[in-house]
Design a protein around this motif. Structure first.
Motif, PDB file in Angstrom:
ATOM      1  N   LEU A 165      27.035  81.909  31.951  1.00  0.00           N
ATOM      2  CA  LEU A 165      26.394  82.168  30.664  1.00  0.00           C
ATOM      3  C   LEU A 165      25.799  83.572  30.644  1.00  0.00           C
ATOM      4  CD1 LEU A 165      24.430  78.854  29.982  1.00  0.00           C
ATOM      5  CD2 LEU A 165      26.391  79.699  28.701  1.00  0.00           C
ATOM      6  N   HIS A 166      25.776  84.171  29.451  1.00  0.00           N
ATOM      7  CA  HIS A 166      25.170  85.482  29.278  1.00  0.00           C
ATOM      8  C   HIS A 166      23.674  85.283  29.055  1.00  0.00           C
ATOM      9  CE1 HIS A 166      24.692  89.623  27.730  1.00  0.00           C
ATOM     10  NE2 HIS A 166      25.790  89.853  28.434  1.00  0.00           N
ATOM     11  N   ILE A 167      22.900  85.657  30.081  1.00  0.00           N
ATOM     12  CA  ILE A 167      21.464  85.420  30.080  1.00  0.00           C
ATOM     13  C   ILE A 167      20.752  86.720  30.410  1.00  0.00           C
ATOM     14  CG2 ILE A 167      19.571  84.153  31.212  1.00  0.00           C
ATOM     15  CD1 ILE A 167      21.287  82.229  29.731  1.00  0.00           C
ATOM     16  N   ASP A 168      19.718  87.041  29.651  1.00  0.00           N
ATOM     17  CA  ASP A 168      18.894  88.209  29.930  1.00  0.00           C
ATOM     18  C   ASP A 168      19.743  89.458  30.151  1.00  0.00           C
ATOM     19  OD1 ASP A 168      16.487  89.584  30.336  1.00  0.00           O
ATOM     20  OD2 ASP A 168      16.506  89.195  32.494  1.00  0.00           O
ATOM     21  N   GLY A 169      20.817  89.603  29.364  1.00  0.00           N
ATOM     22  CA  GLY A 169      21.600  90.827  29.367  1.00  0.00           C
ATOM     23  C   GLY A 169      22.788  90.897  30.295  1.00  0.00           C
ATOM     24  N   SER A 170      23.055  89.847  31.077  1.00  0.00           N
ATOM     25  CA  SER A 170      24.198  89.873  32.001  1.00  0.00           C
ATOM     26  C   SER A 170      24.792  88.477  32.139  1.00  0.00           C
ATOM     27  CB  SER A 170      23.769  90.350  33.397  1.00  0.00           C
ATOM     28  OG  SER A 170      23.367  91.697  33.364  1.00  0.00           O
ATOM     29  N   TRP A 171      26.034  88.431  32.617  1.00  0.00           N
ATOM     30  CA  TRP A 171      26.669  87.151  32.920  1.00  0.00           C
ATOM     31  C   TRP A 171      26.047  86.599  34.203  1.00  0.00           C
ATOM     32  CZ3 TRP A 171      29.259  84.898  29.250  1.00  0.00           C
ATOM     33  CH2 TRP A 171      29.873  85.679  28.263  1.00  0.00           C
ATOM     34  N   ARG A 172      25.496  85.392  34.123  1.00  0.00           N
ATOM     35  CA  ARG A 172      24.732  84.821  35.239  1.00  0.00           C
ATOM     36  C   ARG A 172      25.381  83.537  35.757  1.00  0.00           C
ATOM     37  NH1 ARG A 172      20.823  88.935  36.076  1.00  0.00           N
ATOM     38  NH2 ARG A 172      20.056  89.550  34.011  1.00  0.00           N
ATOM     39  N   ASP A 173      25.303  83.381  37.085  1.00  0.00           N
ATOM     40  CA  ASP A 173      25.740  82.133  37.703  1.00  0.00           C
ATOM     41  C   ASP A 173      24.789  81.005  37.287  1.00  0.00           C
ATOM     42  OD1 ASP A 173      27.584  83.714  38.995  1.00  0.00           O
ATOM     43  OD2 ASP A 173      26.619  83.584  40.966  1.00  0.00           O
ATOM     44  N   HIS A 174      25.345  79.791  37.201  1.00  0.00           N
ATOM     45  CA  HIS A 174      24.552  78.598  36.910  1.00  0.00           C
ATOM     46  C   HIS A 174      25.025  77.447  37.786  1.00  0.00           C
ATOM     47  CE1 HIS A 174      23.236  80.801  33.385  1.00  0.00           C
ATOM     48  NE2 HIS A 174      22.427  79.804  33.050  1.00  0.00           N
ATOM     49  N   ARG A 175      24.095  76.593  38.136  1.00  0.00           N
ATOM     50  CA  ARG A 175      24.446  75.323  38.759  1.00  0.00           C
ATOM     51  C   ARG A 175      24.443  74.248  37.680  1.00  0.00           C
ATOM     52  NH1 ARG A 175      20.417  74.674  43.644  1.00  0.00           N
ATOM     53  NH2 ARG A 175      21.268  72.560  43.669  1.00  0.00           N
ATOM     54  N   THR A 176      25.438  73.380  37.750  1.00  0.00           N
ATOM     55  CA  THR A 176      25.572  72.311  36.762  1.00  0.00           C
ATOM     56  C   THR A 176      25.071  71.001  37.350  1.00  0.00           C
ATOM     57  OG1 THR A 176      27.433  73.355  35.656  1.00  0.00           O
ATOM     58  CG2 THR A 176      27.217  70.988  35.367  1.00  0.00           C
ATOM     59  N   PHE A 177      24.216  70.337  36.596  1.00  0.00           N
ATOM     60  CA  PHE A 177      23.701  69.019  36.966  1.00  0.00           C
ATOM     61  C   PHE A 177      24.067  68.051  35.846  1.00  0.00           C
ATOM     62  CE2 PHE A 177      21.192  72.111  39.155  1.00  0.00           C
ATOM     63  CZ  PHE A 177      20.957  71.554  40.403  1.00  0.00           C
ATOM     64  N   ALA A 178      24.496  66.854  36.203  1.00  0.00           N
ATOM     65  CA  ALA A 178      24.989  65.926  35.179  1.00  0.00           C
ATOM     66  C   ALA A 178      24.611  64.487  35.496  1.00  0.00           C
ATOM     67  CB  ALA A 178      26.508  66.047  35.052  1.00  0.00           C
ATOM     68  N   LEU A 179      24.653  63.686  34.458  1.00  0.00           N
ATOM     69  CA  LEU A 179      24.552  62.232  34.565  1.00  0.00           C
ATOM     70  C   LEU A 179      25.605  61.625  33.655  1.00  0.00           C
ATOM     71  CD1 LEU A 179      20.692  61.603  34.301  1.00  0.00           C
ATOM     72  CD2 LEU A 179      22.112  61.159  36.317  1.00  0.00           C
ATOM     73  N   THR A 180      26.175  60.516  34.080  1.00  0.00           N
ATOM     74  CA  THR A 180      27.011  59.717  33.193  1.00  0.00           C
ATOM     75  C   THR A 180      26.297  58.397  32.927  1.00  0.00           C
ATOM     76  OG1 THR A 180      28.243  58.796  35.052  1.00  0.00           O
ATOM     77  CG2 THR A 180      29.170  60.747  33.977  1.00  0.00           C
TER      78      THR A 180
END
Length: 199
Positions: A165-180
């Motif tokens: 995602l583009h965050i605070d001016g740059s493309w940033r890594d993210h960790r995804t957390f989920a529930l089903t």
């Protein structure tokens, strides 16, 4: 599909309700007081910043998307005071039945369990009322407070999405957390309550 908007969700002192035009003064005040604290986690446009929509335009757009079943934009209130926002976005129906959730909170009330309760409320609403199958949050690895929220709710870590995602001016890594839905037959809020009583 319809989201049944407008919706209000309540647990104790935490209340989630639709964002309204009359919230403008309080919403802007909380955002201004927290500008530097929120900036590292805020979405930005890779095309640069154009004119920001007015608050009324933002509310109209959110309400339109909510009524179309694509978004659920909630104000977070604590003891009757506006302290943040939590938004279910990217609602997809059909064979996927999924959504992702983003949120922000006033630093002055952070760490009191407000966001875990708010996220549990919206996840339960997504699973039980909307009959979605999956809910996810995407968190920058540096955002230790949000990582704790995901851990408190027992969300499954699905790994790193590079330059997600583009965050605070740059493309940033993210960790995804989920529930089903199958993972929380008792409900996310009920499971969170149980874990807190044991912990």
């Amino acid at each position: 599909m319809s989201s049944g908007w407008p919706v209000e969700l309540v647990e104790g002192a935490v209340r989630l309700r639709p964002l309204r035009r009359r919230d403008g003064t309080a919403w802007r005040a909380v955002r201004a007081a927290n500008a530097s604290w929120l900036r590292p986690w805020e979405a930005t446009s890779p095309e640069g910043s154009g004119p920001a929509p007015t608050f009324a335009q933002m509310v109209r757009g959110f309400t339109r998307e909510a009524r179309a079943g694509r978004m659920l934009p909630f104000v977070v209130e604590l003891d009757g005071r506006l302290v943040g926002q939590i938004t279910v976005s990217g609602i997809t129906w059909g064979s996927l039945r999924s959504a992702h959730v983003g949120y922000w909170i006033d630093q002055r009330v952070a760490g009191r369990g407000t966001i875990p309760v708010a996220l549990a409320l919206v996840a339960d609403h997504c699973f039980r009322t909307l009959r979605l199958h999956r809910v996810e949050v995407n968190i920058r690895p540096e955002n230790s407070a949000s990582l704790r929220v995901a851990a408190k709710l027992g969300m499954r870590d699905e790994g790193l999405r590079e330059r997600y995602l583009h965050i605070d001016g740059s493309w940033r890594d993210h960790r995804t957390f989920a529930l089903t839905a199958e993972e929380v037959p008792e409900g996310v809020l009920a499971r969170y309550r149980t874990s807190r009583s044991r912990g």
